[in-house]
Design an enzyme around this catalytic site. Structure first.
Site, PDB file in Angstrom:
ATOM      1  CG  ASP A 208      11.626  63.410  20.239  1.00  0.00           C
ATOM      2  OD1 ASP A 208      12.288  62.468  19.774  1.00  0.00           O
ATOM      3  OD2 ASP A 208      10.948  64.170  19.538  1.00  0.00           O
TER       4      ASP A 208
ATOM      5  CG  ASN B 139       2.341  70.026  14.575  1.00  0.00           C
ATOM      6  OD1 ASN B 139       3.526  69.724  14.369  1.00  0.00           O
ATOM      7  ND2 ASN B 139       1.746  69.763  15.725  1.00  0.00           N
TER       8      ASN B 139
ATOM      9  CG  HIS C 193       6.098  68.503  16.021  1.00  0.00           C
ATOM     10  ND1 HIS C 193       5.208  67.559  16.497  1.00  0.00           N
ATOM     11  CD2 HIS C 193       6.877  67.838  15.122  1.00  0.00           C
ATOM     12  CE1 HIS C 193       5.471  66.394  15.919  1.00  0.00           C
ATOM     13  NE2 HIS C 193       6.470  66.536  15.086  1.00  0.00           N
TER      14      HIS C 193
ATOM     15  CD  GLU D  67       3.182  68.351  19.207  1.00  0.00           C
ATOM     16  OE1 GLU D  67       3.261  68.954  18.113  1.00  0.00           O
ATOM     17  OE2 GLU D  67       3.008  67.116  19.286  1.00  0.00           O
TER      18      GLU D  67
HETATM   19  P1  PGA Z   1       8.670  62.111  10.498  1.00  0.00           P
HETATM   20  O1  PGA Z   1       8.524  62.981  11.788  1.00  0.00           O
HETATM   21  O2  PGA Z   1      10.133  62.103  10.143  1.00  0.00           O
HETATM   22  O3  PGA Z   1       8.180  60.756  10.902  1.00  0.00           O
HETATM   23  O4  PGA Z   1       7.848  62.747   9.436  1.00  0.00           O
HETATM   24  C1  PGA Z   1       9.156  64.221  11.838  1.00  0.00           C
HETATM   25  C2  PGA Z   1       8.680  64.939  13.068  1.00  0.00           C
HETATM   26  O5  PGA Z   1       7.506  64.832  13.418  1.00  0.00           O
HETATM   27  O6  PGA Z   1       9.505  65.635  13.673  1.00  0.00           O
END
Ligand code: PGA
Length: 232
Positions: free
Chosen positions: A67, A130, A132, A137
């Site tokens: 992404d 959350n 995702h 999302e």
């Molecule tokens: P993070 O993000 O590794 O910064 O915790 C993970 C994500 O949101 O997929």
């Protein structure tokens, strides 16, 4: 699904780097899906260390990032393109022509590029608090493909610490859940207590589009690497 619980973040990072290196040794022209965020930083650090020490060769690797934010210039310090350079690409011999990072200009072309590379052999992904995966999302369709999405308010809130006084982009381009599920092997990384609830819901809860990571329960070749803190 295999779940590996490692004692700490350092071991999680080493274990995931080892898995990537094994896959590259078995198939030097591996097509790999790559994540950003805090979680994989240690994995990239370890990959770079071992690349130098063991004279690894990544020149045949094809990389596809999961992404990218929409609305940031490519060289913006918080773009995922910059992140990937800083943590990985600037330190190893992945060829620029083999690096793919979506920019939202033509999501279908991104899908075609994945297909032309033979599909993704190994995809590494983190998980949001959350639940995702990439920027899919809650509510994202399990059939979704690469597309532009609106970020969830909690995702924007969590990203704010990295953006300081600057506004966090409200949109991103992300591989879809359908795209992710087509990878031949998936590795989910989760570190820290703030992820334990999401991990539990993703792995043991009902498979539901309100819990994007629960889609991974449907994948036949899936490894979860957690540290102790991320385990409920
Ligand atoms: P993070 O993000 O590794 O910064 O915790 C993970 C994500 O949101 O997929």
């Amino acid at each position: 699904m295999r779940v590996l619980v490692t004692p700490d973040y350092r071991t999680l990072s080493q274990t995931s780097a080892e898995l990537v290196i094994k896959a590259v040794r078995a198939k030097p022209d591996l097509t790999i899906g790559l994540p950003t965020g805090r979680t994989p930083i240690g994995m990239y650090e370890d990959l770079v260390k071992r690349y130098r020490k063991e004279h690894l060769d990544f020149s045949l690797l094809q990389t596809f990032n999961l992404d990218e934010y929409i609305g940031l210039p490519q060289h913006h310090p918080k773009s995922y393109r910059t992140y990937m350079r800083r943590h990985f690409f600037d330190h190893v011999n992945v060829l620029p022509a083999n690096i793919h990072i979506p920019d939202g200009s033509d999501p279908q072309q991104y899908e075609r590029a994945i297909q032309s590379a033979g599909g993704i052999d190994l995809l590494i992904v983190g998980i949001g608090a959350n639940a995702h995966i990439a920027f899919n999302e809650p509510g994202s369709s399990f059939d979704s493909r690469t597309r532009i999405v609106a970020l969830a308010p909690e995702t924007i809130h969590n990203a704010q610490q990295h953006f300081g006084n600057e506004p966090v982009p409200i949109k991103a381009v992300t591989m879809g859940i359908g795209t992710i599920l087509e990878a031949r092997r998936i590795v989910l990384l989760a570190s820290g207590a703030e992820k334990s609830d999401a991990v539990e819901r993703a792995l043991r809860g009902p498979v539901s589009e309100s819990i994007p990571a629960s889609a991974l329960q449907r994948h036949a070749n899936m490894i979860v690497i957690l540290d102790e803190a991320a385990k409920l």
